[in-house]
Design an enzyme around this catalytic site. Structure first.
Site, PDB file in Angstrom:
ATOM      1  N   TYR A 118       0.844  -1.198   0.000  1.00 15.83           N
ATOM      2  CA  TYR A 118       0.000   0.000   0.000  1.00 15.83           C
ATOM      3  C   TYR A 118       0.879   1.249   0.000  1.00 15.83           C
ATOM      4  CZ  TYR A 118      -3.795  -3.203   1.049  1.00 15.83           C
ATOM      5  OH  TYR A 118      -4.706  -4.235   0.972  1.00 15.83           O
ATOM      6  N   ASN A 134     -12.146  -1.005  -5.874  1.00 16.93           N
ATOM      7  CA  ASN A 134     -11.935  -1.377  -7.273  1.00 16.93           C
ATOM      8  C   ASN A 134     -13.149  -2.136  -7.808  1.00 16.93           C
ATOM      9  OD1 ASN A 134     -10.980  -2.414  -9.732  1.00 16.93           O
ATOM     10  ND2 ASN A 134      -9.847  -4.060  -8.715  1.00 16.93           N
ATOM     11  N   CYS A 160      -6.041  -5.439  -7.971  1.00 18.73           N
ATOM     12  CA  CYS A 160      -5.922  -5.042  -6.568  1.00 18.73           C
ATOM     13  C   CYS A 160      -5.454  -6.209  -5.699  1.00 18.73           C
ATOM     14  CB  CYS A 160      -7.246  -4.479  -6.059  1.00 18.73           C
ATOM     15  SG  CYS A 160      -8.655  -5.582  -6.226  1.00 18.73           S
ATOM     16  N   HIS A 161      -5.582  -7.448  -6.197  1.00 21.21           N
ATOM     17  CA  HIS A 161      -5.134  -8.607  -5.419  1.00 21.21           C
ATOM     18  C   HIS A 161      -3.614  -8.649  -5.292  1.00 21.21           C
ATOM     19  CE1 HIS A 161      -5.085  -9.851  -9.660  1.00 21.21           C
ATOM     20  NE2 HIS A 161      -4.128 -10.694  -9.332  1.00 21.21           N
ATOM     21  N   GLU A 200      -1.174 -16.914 -10.453  1.00 22.91           N
ATOM     22  CA  GLU A 200      -0.403 -16.050 -11.346  1.00 22.91           C
ATOM     23  C   GLU A 200       1.090 -16.344 -11.256  1.00 22.91           C
ATOM     24  OE1 GLU A 200      -3.134 -12.008 -11.692  1.00 22.91           O
ATOM     25  OE2 GLU A 200      -1.261 -11.943 -10.571  1.00 22.91           O
TER      26      GLU A 200
END
Length: 283
Positions: free
Chosen positions: A215, A238, A246-247, A273
């Site tokens: 953040y 989001n 945002c993850h 991912e």
């Protein structure tokens, strides 16, 4: 099939969260999700592309801390790995378009939002599109499609909403293609938000696949280093999951933090991912 696979994977991850200190064997995890060890191993490898053991290394806090330690100038103006290359999930190139202040004030008047529910390797999700692009992607985590549609009506009070999975399916197939596309097909996103939210969402788009940011990183990127709490609110607001990633934002301690569509899903998404990014690099 994709959604049922994810449901079992999510149960397995949650089981390992609660039993991590006991280091449960493959057979124990398989039994928890109602499969034989052989079939669970095949399911997991088909879904993640790697073995359960290797996958679990990706979804731990230790791996998150390693990613934080390895990050370079992640959010610089050059977009680092580049949004138009394999650095983006599924080779997508995402462009963000914001509503003008006047359009924002009109509450979507004149827009027709077409929506449908689709399956994915990460669970069912509701997708909403209009002639200007995708305006919502929300996973069904403890909510029904009707509840999400009610949210859309509240957010776009003067828009016309039409349920038609046929209209959203072409977009869904580009977000989760069955095979790697040979040619890039840009996706446009239409969002409504404050100037600060838009800056945060644009910064999120610059986080490459397989990487994470804090953040504090995002606050620095939007030139508001003291606005960490406000950044957290913008990240949580989001409207388009996955495509605005945002993850990929975690706490500076390596903890994954909260996620609008469930913490277990966030951990699964990051590991999923990372597994694919590692496979691409090895290819």
């Amino acid at each position: 099939m994709a959604t049922s696979d994810y449901a079992r994977i999510e149960r397995a991850i949650h089981f390992l969260d609660t039993r991590g200190q006991q280091q449960p064997a493959l057979a124990e995890v398989a039994a928890h999700v109602g499969l034989s060890p052989f079939h669970f191993q095949r399911l997991f490898t088909r879904w993640a592309g790697i073995s359960p053991k290797r996958f679990l290394q990706f979804q731990t806090m230790a791996h998150a801390r390693q990613l934080l330690a390895e990050r370079r100038s992640l959010l610089d103006a050059t977009y680092d790995a580049g949004l138009s290359s394999g650095g983006r999930l599924h080779d997508l190139f995402v462009t963000l378009t914001a509503m003008t202040p006047g359009e924002f004030k009109q509450g979507g008047a004149g827009l027709t939002l077409r929506y449908g529910v689709h399956a994915s390797p990460l669970g069912d999700y509701l997708l909403a599109v209009c002639e200007r692009g995708i305006c919502a992607l929300r996973f069904l985590t403890g909510t029904s499609p009707d509840e999400i549609v009610a949210e859309l009506r509240a957010e776009w009070p003067r828009a016309t909403l039409v349920q038609t999975a046929e209209a959203t399916r072409p977009y869904a197939e580009r977000i989760f293609p069955e095979r790697k596309p040979s040619k890039l097909q840009p996706l446009s996103l239409l969002v409504k938000g404050t100037n600060f939210q838009l800056k945060v969402w644009e910064a999120l788009l610059r986080i490459p696949t397989g990487a994470v940011a804090t953040y504090e990183d995002i606050a620095q990127a939007v030139e508001s280093p003291r606005a960490v709490r406000a950044v957290g609110s913008a990240v949580g607001g989001n409207p388009i999951a996955l495509l605005i990633p945002c993850h990929r934002v975690i706490r500076k301690t390596g903890a994954f933090g909260e996620y609008r569509w469930g913490l277990t899903r966030k951990r699964a998404m990051l590991a999923w991912e990372s597994a694919r990014h590692s496979s691409d690099e090895a290819a």
